[in-house]
Write a protein that holds these residues in place. Structure first.
Motif, PDB file in Angstrom:
ATOM      1  N   PRO A 124     -44.392 -16.876 -33.772  1.00 31.94           N
ATOM      2  CA  PRO A 124     -43.135 -16.043 -33.326  1.00 31.94           C
ATOM      3  C   PRO A 124     -42.252 -17.321 -33.031  1.00 31.94           C
ATOM      4  CG  PRO A 124     -44.776 -16.413 -31.557  1.00 31.94           C
ATOM      5  CD  PRO A 124     -45.645 -16.939 -32.736  1.00 31.94           C
ATOM      6  N   ASP A 125     -40.926 -16.770 -33.146  1.00 33.13           N
ATOM      7  CA  ASP A 125     -39.786 -17.745 -32.817  1.00 33.13           C
ATOM      8  C   ASP A 125     -38.995 -16.964 -31.474  1.00 33.13           C
ATOM      9  OD1 ASP A 125     -38.543 -15.596 -34.294  1.00 33.13           O
ATOM     10  OD2 ASP A 125     -37.510 -16.935 -35.559  1.00 33.13           O
ATOM     11  N   THR A 126     -39.619 -15.951 -30.856  1.00 31.08           N
ATOM     12  CA  THR A 126     -39.160 -15.183 -29.849  1.00 31.08           C
ATOM     13  C   THR A 126     -39.068 -16.142 -28.727  1.00 31.08           C
ATOM     14  OG1 THR A 126     -41.383 -14.469 -29.462  1.00 31.08           O
ATOM     15  CG2 THR A 126     -40.168 -13.090 -30.180  1.00 31.08           C
ATOM     16  N   PHE A 127     -39.959 -17.180 -28.520  1.00 30.29           N
ATOM     17  CA  PHE A 127     -39.744 -18.379 -27.543  1.00 30.29           C
ATOM     18  C   PHE A 127     -38.208 -19.000 -27.703  1.00 30.29           C
ATOM     19  CE2 PHE A 127     -41.635 -21.237 -30.678  1.00 30.29           C
ATOM     20  CZ  PHE A 127     -40.822 -22.357 -30.379  1.00 30.29           C
ATOM     21  N   LEU A 128     -37.755 -18.982 -28.746  1.00 31.60           N
ATOM     22  CA  LEU A 128     -36.318 -19.677 -28.825  1.00 31.60           C
ATOM     23  C   LEU A 128     -35.108 -18.649 -28.320  1.00 31.60           C
ATOM     24  CD1 LEU A 128     -36.602 -20.955 -32.531  1.00 31.60           C
ATOM     25  CD2 LEU A 128     -37.238 -22.149 -30.155  1.00 31.60           C
TER      26      LEU A 128
END
Length: 373
Positions: A124-128
């Motif tokens: 996931p790139d949700t942590f960005l």
């Protein structure tokens, strides 16, 4: 100085593809040029719906010279084969989670990319997003002191009552850990560093599932992978964490993610989202306080990791949602099951550095069209 634009081709036109089609057009360093699917008609239909120049077969997309980055949105058991095929065709790869269904697949992909001088990144790139980046800032500034513990809970009853094709969730490569674990583990690793050692316990509580969603309603699924997992983790910075992922829970009343420190506690947002809320508890205030988000990408910004991958290649830096991070998370998830099967703690060798923090700037796509990191 003009920024380079990278041609993007998406393989897999299923449930998640729409948000990638939508968002890839919003980054100034990406150009969405093609999509492909095993069902060629579906690819052509999606191309028409989202005004993508080409709807192709998988092979034609891989051979297309206009495609420099492949976004792999296939089902988990196909991830490694598509990743490796794209690399062998000279394309950078950004894959949906997980990187592969086991450590060996992930390592093969990473070794192949290194041999060809290509980049791998993945969800996931949700942590960005604004929520978890605000949490990163708070931790780095010492808002809760030294982090000492973390808890993560993803507890539900599985996707068979809403997903149009839920079988793969209960086969090898699926399950709540490989499906949802990457959101939680990636978030924690981005905040606390890599996992040094761990232990896990797993179970299959319901051996056969009944599909309640159309078009397969009434069909049964034989469960081949654990549907409940409890894990313990020791992070590089010394904090210890607990994680539960479950498809065997009807309802739970637990926080999704919390990090506790020597000077306070941090309540994190849903790691499957990009926004808030973010809350901090300090002994002085003696209550939870809301923290304003200080970063961009608060709305659903899937694709920001692809834009960052392109930027990383252009500027010869490490991508934030990198293949190394994806591999470490995969190693953690497989090690949980191996720990359960072997009744032992496991020391990990795939350590990874915390990804670089995002630039501190608050905006939405609407306010800053074609934003790029």
């Amino acid at each position: 100085m003009l920024m380079a634009r990278y041609g993007v081709g998406v393989i897999g036109c299923g449930n998640i593809s729409g948000i990638y089609f939508q968002n890839c057009k919003r980054f100034s360093n990406l150009e969405l040029v093609a999509c492909a699917d095993l069902d060629l008609e579906r690819a052509k239909s999606k191309a028409a719906e989202y005004q993508i120049p080409k709807g192709l077969s998988v092979e034609d997309l891989l051979n297309d010279p206009d495609v420099q980055i492949v976004i792999n949105l296939t089902i988990p058991k196909a991830h490694a084969a598509i990743n490796d095929a794209a690399l062998n065709h000279g394309k950078h790869v950004y894959t949906e989670k997980p990187l592969g269904i086991n450590r060996a697949e992930g390592k093969q992909t990473m070794d192949l990319a290194k041999s060809k001088g290509l980049l791998v990144g993945g969800a996931p790139d949700t942590f960005l997003g604004a929520g978890l980046q605000t949490c990163r800032k708070l931790i780095d500034e010492g808002a809760i002191g030294r982090p000492v513990s973390a808890t993560a809970f993803m507890m539900g009853h599985g996707p068979e009552n809403w997903h149009p094709s839920p079988e793969f969730f209960y086969k090898i490569g699926g399950g709540p850990m490989l499906d949802m674990g990457p959101y939680y583990i990636t978030a924690l690793v981005s905040l606390l560093g890599g996992v040094k050692r761990l232990a896990g316990m797993t179970s299959i509580s319901i051996a056969e599932r009944m599909i309640g969603s159309e078009p397969l309603k009434g069909q049964s699924i034989l469960v081949d992978t654990p549907t409940h997992l409890t894990g313990l983790m020791e992070f590089a910075g010394g904090a210890v964490g607990t994680i539960i992922t479950s498809f065997d829970t009807w309802r739970a009343n637990v926080p999704l993610l919390e990090i506790h420190g020597t000077e306070g506690s941090l309540s994190l947002p849903d790691p499957n989202s990009f926004g808030g809320p973010v809350k901090v508890f300090s002994p002085k205030a003696n209550e939870w306080e809301d923290v304003p988000l200080a970063f961009g990408y608060e709305e659903n910004s899937r694709g920001v990791g692809v834009a960052d991958l392109a930027s990383a290649f252009e500027h010869k830096r490490t991508a934030r949602a990198s293949g190394d991070l994806c591999y470490h998370v995969l190693d953690v998830m497989q090690s949980f099951q191996e720990s359960s099967e072997g009744n032992k703690f496991i020391a990990l060798t795939s350590g990874v550095e915390r990804p670089a923090a995002m630039p501190e700037e608050s905006f939405t796509f609407a306010e800053k069209e074609k934003a790029v990191v």
